[in-house]
Design a protein around this motif. Structure first.
Motif, PDB file in Angstrom:
ATOM      1  N   ASP A 216       0.872  -1.282  -0.071  1.00  0.00           N
ATOM      2  CA  ASP A 216      -0.107   0.050   0.067  1.00  0.00           C
ATOM      3  C   ASP A 216       0.732   1.424   0.051  1.00  0.00           C
ATOM      4  N   GLU A 217       0.166   2.378   0.016  1.00  0.00           N
ATOM      5  CA  GLU A 217       1.098   3.705  -0.399  1.00  0.00           C
ATOM      6  C   GLU A 217       1.967   4.014   0.748  1.00  0.00           C
ATOM      7  N   ASN A 218       1.689   3.309   1.745  1.00  0.00           N
ATOM      8  CA  ASN A 218       2.730   3.730   3.118  1.00  0.00           C
ATOM      9  C   ASN A 218       3.669   2.882   3.419  1.00  0.00           C
ATOM     10  N   PHE A 219       3.794   1.757   2.398  1.00  0.00           N
ATOM     11  CA  PHE A 219       4.914   1.042   2.689  1.00  0.00           C
ATOM     12  C   PHE A 219       6.226   1.511   2.155  1.00  0.00           C
ATOM     13  N   PRO A 220       7.337   1.314   2.691  1.00  0.00           N
ATOM     14  CA  PRO A 220       8.385   2.126   2.194  1.00  0.00           C
ATOM     15  C   PRO A 220       8.987   1.559   0.992  1.00  0.00           C
TER      16      PRO A 220
ATOM     17  N   PRO B  93      12.109   1.675  -0.240  1.00  0.00           N
ATOM     18  CA  PRO B  93      13.303   0.798  -0.362  1.00  0.00           C
ATOM     19  C   PRO B  93      13.025  -0.772  -0.147  1.00  0.00           C
ATOM     20  N   SER B  94      11.947  -0.865   0.903  1.00  0.00           N
ATOM     21  CA  SER B  94      11.668  -2.185   1.347  1.00  0.00           C
ATOM     22  C   SER B  94      10.917  -2.759   0.079  1.00  0.00           C
ATOM     23  N   VAL B  95      10.301  -2.141  -0.668  1.00  0.00           N
ATOM     24  CA  VAL B  95       9.703  -2.852  -1.864  1.00  0.00           C
ATOM     25  C   VAL B  95      10.853  -3.246  -2.721  1.00  0.00           C
ATOM     26  N   GLU B  96      11.759  -2.268  -2.896  1.00  0.00           N
ATOM     27  CA  GLU B  96      12.949  -2.883  -3.964  1.00  0.00           C
ATOM     28  C   GLU B  96      13.660  -4.028  -3.366  1.00  0.00           C
ATOM     29  N   ARG B  97      13.940  -4.133  -2.091  1.00  0.00           N
ATOM     30  CA  ARG B  97      14.625  -5.154  -1.444  1.00  0.00           C
ATOM     31  C   ARG B  97      13.879  -6.495  -1.792  1.00  0.00           C
ATOM     32  N   LEU B  98      12.459  -6.379  -1.540  1.00  0.00           N
ATOM     33  CA  LEU B  98      11.838  -7.702  -1.422  1.00  0.00           C
ATOM     34  C   LEU B  98      11.867  -8.128  -3.005  1.00  0.00           C
ATOM     35  N   ARG B  99      11.910  -7.248  -4.020  1.00  0.00           N
ATOM     36  CA  ARG B  99      11.937  -7.421  -5.369  1.00  0.00           C
ATOM     37  C   ARG B  99      13.399  -7.983  -5.706  1.00  0.00           C
ATOM     38  N   GLN B 100      14.523  -7.639  -5.130  1.00  0.00           N
ATOM     39  CA  GLN B 100      15.836  -8.217  -5.251  1.00  0.00           C
ATOM     40  C   GLN B 100      15.856  -9.613  -4.703  1.00  0.00           C
TER      41      GLN B 100
ATOM     42  N   LEU C 262       1.262   2.938  -5.990  1.00  0.00           N
ATOM     43  CA  LEU C 262       1.674   3.938  -6.883  1.00  0.00           C
ATOM     44  C   LEU C 262       1.915   3.388  -8.453  1.00  0.00           C
ATOM     45  N   GLN C 263       1.618   2.426  -8.468  1.00  0.00           N
ATOM     46  CA  GLN C 263       1.862   1.690  -9.715  1.00  0.00           C
ATOM     47  C   GLN C 263       0.540   1.327 -10.572  1.00  0.00           C
ATOM     48  N   THR C 264      -0.561   1.670  -9.627  1.00  0.00           N
ATOM     49  CA  THR C 264      -1.975   1.466 -10.171  1.00  0.00           C
ATOM     50  C   THR C 264      -2.688   2.649 -10.229  1.00  0.00           C
ATOM     51  N   ASP C 265      -3.628   2.889 -10.822  1.00  0.00           N
ATOM     52  CA  ASP C 265      -4.565   4.067 -10.926  1.00  0.00           C
ATOM     53  C   ASP C 265      -5.208   4.429  -9.514  1.00  0.00           C
ATOM     54  N   MET C 266      -4.974   3.620  -8.464  1.00  0.00           N
ATOM     55  CA  MET C 266      -5.390   4.159  -7.128  1.00  0.00           C
ATOM     56  C   MET C 266      -4.483   4.927  -6.351  1.00  0.00           C
ATOM     57  N   ALA C 267      -3.362   5.386  -6.967  1.00  0.00           N
ATOM     58  CA  ALA C 267      -2.457   5.974  -6.120  1.00  0.00           C
ATOM     59  C   ALA C 267      -2.849   7.696  -5.836  1.00  0.00           C
ATOM     60  N   GLY C 268      -2.695   7.976  -4.598  1.00  0.00           N
ATOM     61  CA  GLY C 268      -3.112   9.216  -4.262  1.00  0.00           C
ATOM     62  C   GLY C 268      -4.618   9.461  -4.198  1.00  0.00           C
ATOM     63  N   LEU C 269      -5.233   8.634  -4.363  1.00  0.00           N
ATOM     64  CA  LEU C 269      -6.700   9.051  -4.275  1.00  0.00           C
ATOM     65  C   LEU C 269      -7.461   8.698  -2.861  1.00  0.00           C
TER      66      LEU C 269
ATOM     67  N   ILE D 156       1.061  -7.227   8.271  1.00  0.00           N
ATOM     68  CA  ILE D 156       1.316  -5.763   9.021  1.00  0.00           C
ATOM     69  C   ILE D 156       2.522  -5.707   9.506  1.00  0.00           C
ATOM     70  N   CYS D 157       3.196  -4.482   9.320  1.00  0.00           N
ATOM     71  CA  CYS D 157       4.487  -4.052   9.922  1.00  0.00           C
ATOM     72  C   CYS D 157       4.765  -3.136  10.970  1.00  0.00           C
ATOM     73  N   THR D 158       5.697  -3.082  11.557  1.00  0.00           N
ATOM     74  CA  THR D 158       6.007  -1.981  12.469  1.00  0.00           C
ATOM     75  C   THR D 158       7.038  -1.172  11.541  1.00  0.00           C
ATOM     76  N   PHE D 159       6.823   0.218  11.624  1.00  0.00           N
ATOM     77  CA  PHE D 159       7.877   0.990  10.889  1.00  0.00           C
ATOM     78  C   PHE D 159       9.193   0.528  11.537  1.00  0.00           C
ATOM     79  N   ASP D 160      10.320   0.627  10.451  1.00  0.00           N
ATOM     80  CA  ASP D 160      11.733   0.276  10.796  1.00  0.00           C
ATOM     81  C   ASP D 160      12.495   1.329   9.931  1.00  0.00           C
ATOM     82  N   ILE D 161      13.258   2.196  10.305  1.00  0.00           N
ATOM     83  CA  ILE D 161      14.105   3.061   9.464  1.00  0.00           C
ATOM     84  C   ILE D 161      15.138   2.325   8.492  1.00  0.00           C
ATOM     85  N   ASP D 162      15.461   1.204   9.152  1.00  0.00           N
ATOM     86  CA  ASP D 162      16.257   0.191   8.363  1.00  0.00           C
ATOM     87  C   ASP D 162      15.433  -0.503   7.402  1.00  0.00           C
ATOM     88  N   PHE D 163      15.203  -0.255   6.294  1.00  0.00           N
ATOM     89  CA  PHE D 163      14.403  -0.614   5.286  1.00  0.00           C
ATOM     90  C   PHE D 163      14.654  -1.900   4.648  1.00  0.00           C
TER      91      PHE D 163
END
Length: 111
Positions: free
Chosen positions: A7-11, A13-20, A29-36, A77-84
């Motif tokens: 979802d929009e609040n998920f970091p 850099p964490s998304v990129e790491r999961l892809r790696q 953000l990649q859908t037509d639902m972003a920012g709405l 569901i995740c707790t926020f961690d600055i170490d993405f």
């Protein structure tokens, strides 16, 4: 490999790491639902319609939605961690189990 919707609040850099790590991660953000400001139940319904487990930092609202129905591809569901990277690695670790209909909690250590 897991199919995930962040979802929009998920970091990002964490998304990129999961892809790696080999996961197929789609972001709102990649859908037509972003920012709405789409309501959480509609975000979960969208994730369900495309058969993806939802990644979020919005714990309170998605716990309630899970309690109302387990008819979804999973909610992480995740707790926020600055170490993405560490956050993504903890998510990756929980993806060794089936997610369908489950609420999985990924917490920052020492909370």
């Amino acid at each position: 490999m897991a199919l995930l919707l962040a979802d929009e609040n998920f970091p990002a850099p964490s998304v990129e790491r999961l892809r790696q790590l080999g996961h197929d991660v789609l972001t709102l953000l990649q859908t037509d639902m972003a920012g709405l400001a789409i309501p959480d139940d509609e975000v979960l319904a969208y994730a369900m319609s495309i058969n993806r487990c939802l990644l979020t930092l919005n714990r309170k609202d998605f716990i309630k939605l899970h309690q109302q129905s387990t008819q979804h591809a999973g909610i992480i569901i995740c707790t926020f961690d600055i170490d993405f990277v560490a956050l993504a690695d903890r998510v990756n670790s929980c993806l060794t189990t089936e997610t369908t209909g489950r609420l999985l909690r990924v917490q920052r250590p020492n909370l």
